[in-house]
Design an enzyme around this catalytic site. Structure first.
Site, short mmCIF file in Angstrom:
data_model
loop_
_atom_site.label_atom_id
_atom_site.label_comp_id
_atom_site.label_asym_id
_atom_site.label_seq_id
_atom_site.Cartn_x
_atom_site.Cartn_y
_atom_site.Cartn_z
N GLU A 192 -17.83 36.88 24.80
CA GLU A 192 -19.28 36.96 25.08
C GLU A 192 -20.08 36.18 24.02
O GLU A 192 -21.17 36.57 23.62
CB GLU A 192 -19.73 38.41 25.24
CG GLU A 192 -19.00 39.06 26.41
CD GLU A 192 -19.70 40.22 27.08
OE1 GLU A 192 -20.90 40.38 26.86
OE2 GLU A 192 -19.02 40.92 27.84
N SER A 209 -17.39 28.07 24.95
CA SER A 209 -18.74 28.17 24.34
C SER A 209 -19.73 27.32 25.12
O SER A 209 -20.89 27.69 25.29
CB SER A 209 -18.68 27.69 22.89
OG SER A 209 -17.76 28.47 22.16
N PHE A 239 -16.55 39.71 35.52
CA PHE A 239 -17.48 38.60 35.26
C PHE A 239 -16.65 37.35 35.01
O PHE A 239 -15.83 37.32 34.08
CB PHE A 239 -18.29 38.97 34.02
CG PHE A 239 -19.31 37.98 33.57
CD1 PHE A 239 -20.52 37.83 34.24
CD2 PHE A 239 -19.10 37.23 32.41
CE1 PHE A 239 -21.49 36.94 33.78
CE2 PHE A 239 -20.07 36.35 31.94
CZ PHE A 239 -21.26 36.20 32.62
N GLY A 267 -2.05 50.60 2.76
CA GLY A 267 -0.94 49.88 2.13
C GLY A 267 0.07 49.46 3.19
O GLY A 267 -0.30 49.08 4.30
C1 LIG Z 1 -9.56 38.72 25.47
C2 LIG Z 1 -10.63 37.86 26.05
C3 LIG Z 1 -11.37 38.35 27.14
C4 LIG Z 1 -12.36 37.53 27.71
N1 LIG Z 1 -13.03 38.00 28.82
C5 LIG Z 1 -13.88 37.15 29.49
C6 LIG Z 1 -14.46 37.55 30.73
O1 LIG Z 1 -14.27 38.67 31.22
N2 LIG Z 1 -15.22 36.64 31.40
C7 LIG Z 1 -15.47 35.39 30.91
O2 LIG Z 1 -16.18 34.62 31.55
N3 LIG Z 1 -14.93 34.99 29.72
C8 LIG Z 1 -14.15 35.85 29.00
N4 LIG Z 1 -13.58 35.45 27.81
C9 LIG Z 1 -13.82 34.09 27.32
C10 LIG Z 1 -14.66 34.05 26.06
O3 LIG Z 1 -16.00 34.34 26.34
C11 LIG Z 1 -14.44 32.68 25.40
O4 LIG Z 1 -13.13 32.70 24.86
C12 LIG Z 1 -15.46 32.37 24.34
O5 LIG Z 1 -16.72 32.16 24.90
C13 LIG Z 1 -15.08 31.14 23.47
O6 LIG Z 1 -14.70 30.08 24.28
P1 LIG Z 1 -13.29 29.29 23.96
O7 LIG Z 1 -12.25 30.34 23.82
O8 LIG Z 1 -13.13 28.27 25.00
O9 LIG Z 1 -13.53 28.66 22.54
P2 LIG Z 1 -14.28 27.26 22.24
O10 LIG Z 1 -15.60 27.25 22.92
O11 LIG Z 1 -13.34 26.15 22.52
O12 LIG Z 1 -14.52 27.38 20.68
C14 LIG Z 1 -13.54 27.06 19.70
C15 LIG Z 1 -14.19 27.20 18.33
O13 LIG Z 1 -15.26 26.24 18.21
C16 LIG Z 1 -16.45 26.92 17.86
N5 LIG Z 1 -17.61 26.25 18.46
C17 LIG Z 1 -17.78 25.87 19.75
N6 LIG Z 1 -18.98 25.30 19.92
C18 LIG Z 1 -19.60 25.36 18.71
C19 LIG Z 1 -20.88 24.93 18.22
N7 LIG Z 1 -21.80 24.39 19.03
N8 LIG Z 1 -21.16 25.12 16.91
C20 LIG Z 1 -20.25 25.71 16.08
N9 LIG Z 1 -19.05 26.12 16.48
C21 LIG Z 1 -18.73 25.94 17.78
C22 LIG Z 1 -16.29 28.34 18.41
O14 LIG Z 1 -17.17 29.24 17.77
C23 LIG Z 1 -14.82 28.57 18.10
O15 LIG Z 1 -14.70 28.96 16.76
C24 LIG Z 1 -12.63 36.27 27.18
C25 LIG Z 1 -11.90 35.81 26.07
C26 LIG Z 1 -10.92 36.58 25.51
C27 LIG Z 1 -10.14 36.07 24.34
#
Ligand SMILES: Cc1cc2nc3c(=O)[nH]c(=O)nc-3n(C[C@H](O)[C@H](O)[C@H](O)COP(=O)(O)OP(=O)(O)OC[C@H]3O[C@@H](n4cnc5c(N)ncnc54)[C@H](O)[C@@H]3O)c2cc1C
Length: 386
Positions: free
Chosen positions: A369, A135, A126, A345
């Protein structure tokens, strides 16, 4: 040892046993080494496929097992309790690409892509996230431009779990034009395969946990996708992705319950063996209270997950339940794994015991997700929408 509240049928218990036996035989002996070496074992795909575990919720007419969501999630918990990296592969494949093609795919797409995925011949992944769009996934930039009977995709998809080993990629790209941006309605979903011209695998992430799952960038450099590989309707791809994440989040919740269960089991066993001050540490009230709280949170997470799965199986709207199950289970997994390390520990802090891996693996369940913050947004929004 399992603190399940929902009564499971004989069939569900049978599939749970098959999953547990497979995990103990084919995964457990190698998990620590795969984690250390950040190694993804490709042979697992065929082995899981042979058991039907890559087509669990796909109807038998498309070569799947045709099981309900609860049965699938119970099996997933068992695999996750042994290896969270294998569990994420199963979760993504069973919850997202296969379900998307099943729900929105044409007959020809089901024949060509769903059947091989169900048989475990091709791994489905995906690809929604991008380096600048996490996000806020609707802000994605990967651009698709129509050229005769093809779409030409240009952009980078980030964090694709299993992306380097995928046979079928469900990828979201913009089909609106720079002069006529339509927000979430300007995004479509494409069925991409690695043999399409312009497809490339980019950077492999060096991760804290889930190290045996290869997480990569996918680079679409003028990727040529046949027009017949558009999934469903043009402009509906983001809606499909969001609706699919209701399923996906149940899978991640099951992964988190499996991790938490495993941390609890290891901590309870260690507390019975480890002696200090002349007695097993389980006899200290401070340790008993921790174990009691861990067991309570694991049971509550599992109960909510199973209730959400049952709601899905009854065909009910479960966006809120699914977000709640993922939120509770992932925060439980992180908390329980932290307590497990405390109970071990110093021995919990080193790689001789599995709890430090559980701790590292648990963290990502609060991130992917939809982060815990995003789950809370979804849950709060649903309070006012129905
Ligand atoms: C190991 C791993 C596997 C993954 N696998 C997939 C995959 O197979 N396919 C895929 O499409 N994606 C995948 N992802 C991506 C994953 O879904 C995103 O990392 C996730 O959605 C968060 O996006 P970001 O890392 O860009 O964080 P950001 O969106 O930049 O968020 C940074 C921080 O800001 C906070 N934040 C952002 N917006 C808001 C808001 N409106 N209100 C409050 N807080 C907010 C977030 O909660 C977070 O704490 C994977 C990620 C990882 C780490």
């Amino acid at each position: 040892m399992s603190w399940a509240l929902t009564p499971l049928t004989e069939e569900q218990l049978g599939i749970q046993r098959v999953a547990r036996d497979f995990a103990l035989r084919e995964i457990a002996p190698y998990s620590a080494a795969w984690d250390r070496d950040a190694y993804f074992e490709p042979a697992l795909v065929g082995k899981l496929g042979a058991l039907g575990f890559l087509g669990m919720m796909i109807p038998e007419i498309y070569d799947g097992l045709g099981l309900d969501a609860l049965t699938y999630l119970v099996a997933l918990e068992e695999i996750a309790s042994v290896d969270a990296s294998v569990a994420v592969m199963l979760s993504v494949h069973n919850s997202l690409p296969t379900q998307m093609v099943l729900r929105w795919g044409s007959d020809a797409q089901k024949e060509r892509y769903l059947k091989p995925m169900a048989r475990g011949e091709q791994l489905g992944v995906f690809a929604l996230s991008e380096p600048e769009a996490g996000s806020d996934a609707a802000s994605l930039r990967c651009q698709a431009v129509r050229d005769g009977d093809e779409w030409v995709l240009t952009g980078t998809k980030a964090w694709v779990s299993g992306g380097a080993h995928a046979g079928v990629i469900l990828a979201m790209a913009r089909t609106d034009s720079p002069g006529d941006r339509r927000g979430a309605r300007g995004i479509s979903t494409f069925i991409v395969t690695p043999d399409m011209p312009g497809f490339g695998v980019g950077k492999k992430e060096d991760k804290m946990g889930l190290r045996a799952s290869a997480t990569v960038q996918l680079v679409f450099d003028g990727l040529r996708v046949p027009a017949a590989n558009l999934l469903g309707e043009e402009g509906m791809g983001f809606i499909y992705a969001m609706q699919s994440l209701d399923n996906g989040r149940l899978g991640i919740a099951a992964q988190a319950v499996g991790i938490a269960e495993s941390a609890l089991r290891h901590a309870a066993a260690y507390a019975a063996e480890r002696r200090q001050f002349g007695k097993p540490i389980k006899e200290f009230e401070g340790i008993q209270f921790k174990l009691a709280d861990m067991a309570t949170r694991v049971a509550a997470s599992r109960a909510l997950l199973h209730a959400a799965a049952s709601a899905k199986d009854r065909g009910e709207h479960m966006t809120q339940f699914s977000a709640m199950a993922k939120l509770l289970a992932s925060e439980t997994a992180m908390w329980v794994a932290t307590q497990a390390i405390q109970i071990f520990g110093g021995y919990g802090y080193v790689t001789d015991y599995p709890v430090e891996r559980l701790f590292r693996d648990a963290k990502v369940t609060e991130i992917y997700e939809g982060t815990s913050e995003i789950q809370r947004i979804v849950i709060a929004r649903e309070l006012y929408s129905r």
